[in-house]
Design an enzyme around this catalytic site. Structure first.
Site, PDB file in Angstrom:
ATOM      1  N   GLY A 122       0.842  -1.197   0.000  1.00 22.25           N
ATOM      2  CA  GLY A 122       0.000   0.000   0.000  1.00 22.25           C
ATOM      3  C   GLY A 122       0.875   1.245   0.000  1.00 22.25           C
ATOM      4  O   GLY A 122       1.878   1.300   0.713  1.00 22.25           O
ATOM      5  N   GLY A 281      18.775  -4.110  17.326  1.00 22.82           N
ATOM      6  CA  GLY A 281      17.619  -3.218  17.335  1.00 22.82           C
ATOM      7  C   GLY A 281      16.910  -3.210  16.003  1.00 22.82           C
ATOM      8  O   GLY A 281      17.327  -3.874  15.046  1.00 22.82           O
ATOM      9  N   HIS A 454      -2.609 -22.822  46.095  1.00 18.31           N
ATOM     10  CA  HIS A 454      -1.438 -23.527  46.613  1.00 18.31           C
ATOM     11  C   HIS A 454      -1.414 -24.949  46.081  1.00 18.31           C
ATOM     12  O   HIS A 454      -2.441 -25.612  46.108  1.00 18.31           O
ATOM     13  CB  HIS A 454      -1.477 -23.565  48.144  1.00 18.31           C
ATOM     14  CG  HIS A 454      -0.341 -24.382  48.704  1.00 18.31           C
ATOM     15  ND1 HIS A 454       0.932 -23.871  48.796  1.00 18.31           N
ATOM     16  CD2 HIS A 454      -0.298 -25.653  49.158  1.00 18.31           C
ATOM     17  CE1 HIS A 454       1.728 -24.813  49.301  1.00 18.31           C
ATOM     18  NE2 HIS A 454       1.007 -25.899  49.522  1.00 18.31           N
TER      19      HIS A 454
HETATM   20  C1  LIG Z   1      12.634 -12.381  16.688  1.00 17.45           C
HETATM   21  C2  LIG Z   1      11.608 -11.472  17.291  1.00 17.45           C
HETATM   22  C3  LIG Z   1      10.908 -11.861  18.400  1.00 17.45           C
HETATM   23  C4  LIG Z   1       9.960 -11.031  18.962  1.00 17.45           C
HETATM   24  N1  LIG Z   1       9.296 -11.463  20.066  1.00 17.45           N
HETATM   25  C5  LIG Z   1       8.371 -10.660  20.622  1.00 17.45           C
HETATM   26  C6  LIG Z   1       7.637 -11.116  21.742  1.00 17.45           C
HETATM   27  O1  LIG Z   1       7.834 -12.235  22.235  1.00 17.45           O
HETATM   28  N2  LIG Z   1       6.703 -10.304  22.263  1.00 17.45           N
HETATM   29  C7  LIG Z   1       6.454  -9.046  21.747  1.00 17.45           C
HETATM   30  O2  LIG Z   1       5.598  -8.320  22.269  1.00 17.45           O
HETATM   31  N3  LIG Z   1       7.134  -8.594  20.675  1.00 17.45           N
HETATM   32  C8  LIG Z   1       8.073  -9.376  20.104  1.00 17.45           C
HETATM   33  N4  LIG Z   1       8.733  -8.934  18.992  1.00 17.45           N
HETATM   34  C9  LIG Z   1       8.393  -7.589  18.452  1.00 17.45           C
HETATM   35  C10 LIG Z   1       7.103  -7.652  17.626  1.00 17.45           C
HETATM   36  O3  LIG Z   1       7.253  -8.593  16.597  1.00 17.45           O
HETATM   37  C11 LIG Z   1       6.778  -6.282  17.057  1.00 17.45           C
HETATM   38  O4  LIG Z   1       6.746  -5.330  18.095  1.00 17.45           O
HETATM   39  C12 LIG Z   1       5.411  -6.307  16.367  1.00 17.45           C
HETATM   40  O5  LIG Z   1       5.394  -7.235  15.316  1.00 17.45           O
HETATM   41  C13 LIG Z   1       5.062  -4.920  15.828  1.00 17.45           C
HETATM   42  O6  LIG Z   1       3.819  -4.983  15.214  1.00 17.45           O
HETATM   43  P1  LIG Z   1       3.417  -3.982  14.047  1.00 17.45           P
HETATM   44  O7  LIG Z   1       2.017  -4.330  13.684  1.00 17.45           O
HETATM   45  O8  LIG Z   1       3.724  -2.604  14.441  1.00 17.45           O
HETATM   46  O9  LIG Z   1       4.410  -4.311  12.843  1.00 17.45           O
HETATM   47  P2  LIG Z   1       4.796  -5.660  12.075  1.00 17.45           P
HETATM   48  O10 LIG Z   1       4.488  -6.851  12.879  1.00 17.45           O
HETATM   49  O11 LIG Z   1       6.185  -5.468  11.612  1.00 17.45           O
HETATM   50  O12 LIG Z   1       3.810  -5.688  10.832  1.00 17.45           O
HETATM   51  C14 LIG Z   1       3.892  -4.772   9.804  1.00 17.45           C
HETATM   52  C15 LIG Z   1       3.260  -5.386   8.581  1.00 17.45           C
HETATM   53  O13 LIG Z   1       3.094  -4.359   7.606  1.00 17.45           O
HETATM   54  C16 LIG Z   1       3.483  -4.864   6.335  1.00 17.45           C
HETATM   55  N5  LIG Z   1       3.835  -3.707   5.519  1.00 17.45           N
HETATM   56  C17 LIG Z   1       4.848  -2.836   5.687  1.00 17.45           C
HETATM   57  N6  LIG Z   1       4.797  -1.861   4.769  1.00 17.45           N
HETATM   58  C18 LIG Z   1       3.708  -2.127   3.993  1.00 17.45           C
HETATM   59  C19 LIG Z   1       3.116  -1.479   2.899  1.00 17.45           C
HETATM   60  N7  LIG Z   1       3.592  -0.334   2.421  1.00 17.45           N
HETATM   61  N8  LIG Z   1       2.027  -2.045   2.337  1.00 17.45           N
HETATM   62  C20 LIG Z   1       1.513  -3.199   2.826  1.00 17.45           C
HETATM   63  N9  LIG Z   1       2.036  -3.846   3.876  1.00 17.45           N
HETATM   64  C21 LIG Z   1       3.112  -3.309   4.464  1.00 17.45           C
HETATM   65  C22 LIG Z   1       4.630  -5.798   6.646  1.00 17.45           C
HETATM   66  O14 LIG Z   1       4.832  -6.704   5.584  1.00 17.45           O
HETATM   67  C23 LIG Z   1       4.106  -6.464   7.918  1.00 17.45           C
HETATM   68  O15 LIG Z   1       3.294  -7.554   7.590  1.00 17.45           O
HETATM   69  C24 LIG Z   1       9.684  -9.764  18.393  1.00 17.45           C
HETATM   70  C25 LIG Z   1      10.365  -9.356  17.247  1.00 17.45           C
HETATM   71  C26 LIG Z   1      11.312 -10.196  16.694  1.00 17.45           C
HETATM   72  C27 LIG Z   1      12.026  -9.745  15.468  1.00 17.45           C
END
Ligand SMILES: Cc1cc2nc3c(=O)[nH]c(=O)nc-3n(C[C@H](O)[C@H](O)[C@H](O)COP(=O)(O)OP(=O)(O)OC[C@H]3O[C@@H](n4cnc5c(N)ncnc54)[C@H](O)[C@@H]3O)c2cc1C
Length: 475
Positions: A122, A281, A454
């Site tokens: 998008g 990060g 418990h």
């Molecule tokens: C290895 C690992 C382990 C983790 N473990 C944890 C955990 O145990 N607990 C926890 O709370 N957090 C964890 N996290 C962090 C967590 O994954 C993120 O905080 C969370 O996924 C953020 O959600 P979001 O919806 O902001 O983004 P995302 O999950 O990154 O989703 C964004 C989505 O948008 C899509 N997208 C991007 N740009 C576009 C576009 N222009 N058009 C269409 N689609 C698009 C992407 O493809 C993706 O599907 C972990 C992260 C990693 C890398």
């Protein structure tokens, strides 16, 4: 004429898909656009969390923990297994199945809640007559429009300068979750949550793991007492953790990866490994969103600028999750998604940033909510602390896992709970009681007076609450 919606959500991770479902439940005609592809090129909503984050990492942590138990702890229970082996391909295949179940679950929820799903990228086209036009570039290309847009495009792994991810030798979280065979030697740069979880998986399966961390302190965001205990336990398990290092060069060759660095004393060192995970990060992702077309403001880190209510600089454009300020956690993204949908509906959606729990799913697990002891000291807050070890907990002894403790910090005068810090078995589950207590502004005495089952690990939370008032009952 383009398809018109009330709300278009760009990004189908935990921030986006939850926002879309909530908006649809509130009666809005809602679309969600997500570009993630599965191995067959089909849609795989759920974002980083579902595909290469929270869910797959927990699947591998579980498999590797079973392997570790079978190898080292079953014998304590009188169970002999003989030599235990691991089929890495099967383990990774199981993880992929778990991921797919979650992808399918989200597609089902979209259907059930009448969210129109678009598979593709998008990008903003223009703002016209009170509507935003968004292009979807997927198998076909089309333009849809809506009054409200919620951006939830997440984040990407940060690259180390001079060490681009090739997902073969130098791995981001993506490659780290699909290593095909246990590496003999594994390097991890960064001792944050992802580095420690991934390092633990491959150490349990037999890799010799070295973690290089640039900061002089281990887990500096975590309560000091917990961080100290964690470093002791991880080191005992065999993770080699070097703090205060400065990486100078990363080279890949036929035999793997070599990392040149200076240790904390400034001495030149070299680490040769078969694979290197870089977990230093994540950076907010707005690649391909075409923010310029509508003038959506980004900050110097590339994050979308939002206020406390997730409003951007543009009317009716909102942003949630990893792409905005705040902790990069799935449940934070989800809460923001719900709150924004409710605000669009004229309701009072709210996220309490003081009660967002943090969890590291290593063994021992680490979980906390609220302020650490060092933060309270820095803020000049008078507080009382109560701590109780799992060593003295009957359920922990029966489980055979008595590592760690629960620590409660409460205001010295009002007794209100200011922070709860847990290291030990099931800390990820135990923290929910603390979050609930803090959300209701409970005092330590409130927890001490609540009846806990418990034997249960949660009795340690009750005991820590009692210890705030220098009491113990030894449940
Ligand atoms: C290895 C690992 C382990 C983790 N473990 C944890 C955990 O145990 N607990 C926890 O709370 N957090 C964890 N996290 C962090 C967590 O994954 C993120 O905080 C969370 O996924 C953020 O959600 P979001 O919806 O902001 O983004 P995302 O999950 O990154 O989703 C964004 C989505 O948008 C899509 N997208 C991007 N740009 C576009 C576009 N222009 N058009 C269409 N689609 C698009 C992407 O493809 C993706 O599907 C972990 C992260 C990693 C890398």
């Amino acid at each position: 004429m383009s398809k018109q919606f009330d709300v278009v959500v760009i990004g189908g991770g935990p921030g986006g898909y939850i926002a879309a479902i909530r908006a649809a439940q509130l009666g809005f005609n809602t679309a969600c656009i997500d570009e993630w592809k599965n191995a067959a090129g089909g849609p795989a909503p759920g974002g980083t969390c579902t595909n290469v984050g929270c869910i797959p990492s927990k699947a591998l942590l579980q498999s590797s923990e079973h392997f570790e138990h079978a190898n080292h702890h079953f014998a304590d229970h009188g169970i002999s297994t003989g030599k235990v082996s691991i089929d890495v391909a099967k383990m990774v295949g199981r993880k992929d199945t778990v991921v797919k179940q979650n992808n399918d679950g989200i597609l089902y929820l979209f259907k059930k809640n009448k969210v129109s799903f678009f598979h593709g990228r998008g990008s903003f086209v223009a703002a016209k007559d009170g509507l935003y036009e968004v292009k979807v570039a997927g198998a076909a290309e089309e333009v849809i429009s809506a009054k409200h847009v919620i951006v939830a495009t997440g984040s990407n792994a940060r690259q180390l300068p001079g060490a681009a991810f090739d997902e073969e030798n130098i791995l981001s979280n993506d490659g780290a979750l699909r290593i095909g065979a246990v590496p003999k030697k594994l390097g991890v740069i960064g001792s944050g949550v992802i580095g420690l979880e991934m390092g633990s998986v491959w150490r349990r399966l037999g890799a010799e793991v070295t973690v290089l961390e640039g900061m002089p302190a281990f887990l500096s965001a975590v309560d000091d007492g917990v961080a100290k205990e964690a470093l002791k336990q991880f080191t005992k398990q065999g993770l080699k953790i070097e703090l205060g290092v400065k990486i100078s060069e990363v080279k890949t060759g036929k035999k793997g990866v070599t990392v040149a660095y200076a240790n904390a004393k400034g001495e030149a060192q070299e680490l040769a490994v078969d694979k290197l995970i870089v977990s230093i990060g994540r950076v907010p992702n707005t690649i391909g969103l075409n923010v310029e077309a509508v003038g959506l403001a980004l900050d110097e880190r590339g994050a979308i600028v939002v206020d406390g209510d997730c409003k951007t600089n543009l009317p009716n454009v909102w942003a949630v999750g990893d792409v905005v300020r705040g902790p990069m956690l799935a449940h934070k993204a989800e809460e923001e998604g719900v709150a924004v949908a409710e605000r669009i509906a004229g309701q009072h959606g709210h996220v309490n940033f003081n009660t967002i729990p943090w969890v590291i799913y290593t063994s021992p697990e680490i979980a906390w909510v609220g302020r650490t002891e060092q933060q309270l000291k820095a803020d000049g807050v008078a507080y009382k602390a109560g701590q109780f070890p799992f060593l003295a907990n009957g359920r922990a002894r029966a489980l055979g896992d008595t590592t760690g403790f629960v620590k409660i910090l409460a205001d010295a005068k009002s007794d209100e709970i200011l922070g709860v810090h847990i290291i030990g078995p099931m800390a990820s589950e135990l923290i929910a009681e603390a979050v609930m207590a803090m959300e209701f502004k409970a005092s330590a005495e409130d927890i001490a007076r609540i009846c806990h089952a418990h034997p249960s690990l949660s009795e340690s939370t009750k005991e820590a609450a009692l210890a705030v008032d220098k009491r113990t009952l030894n449940f």
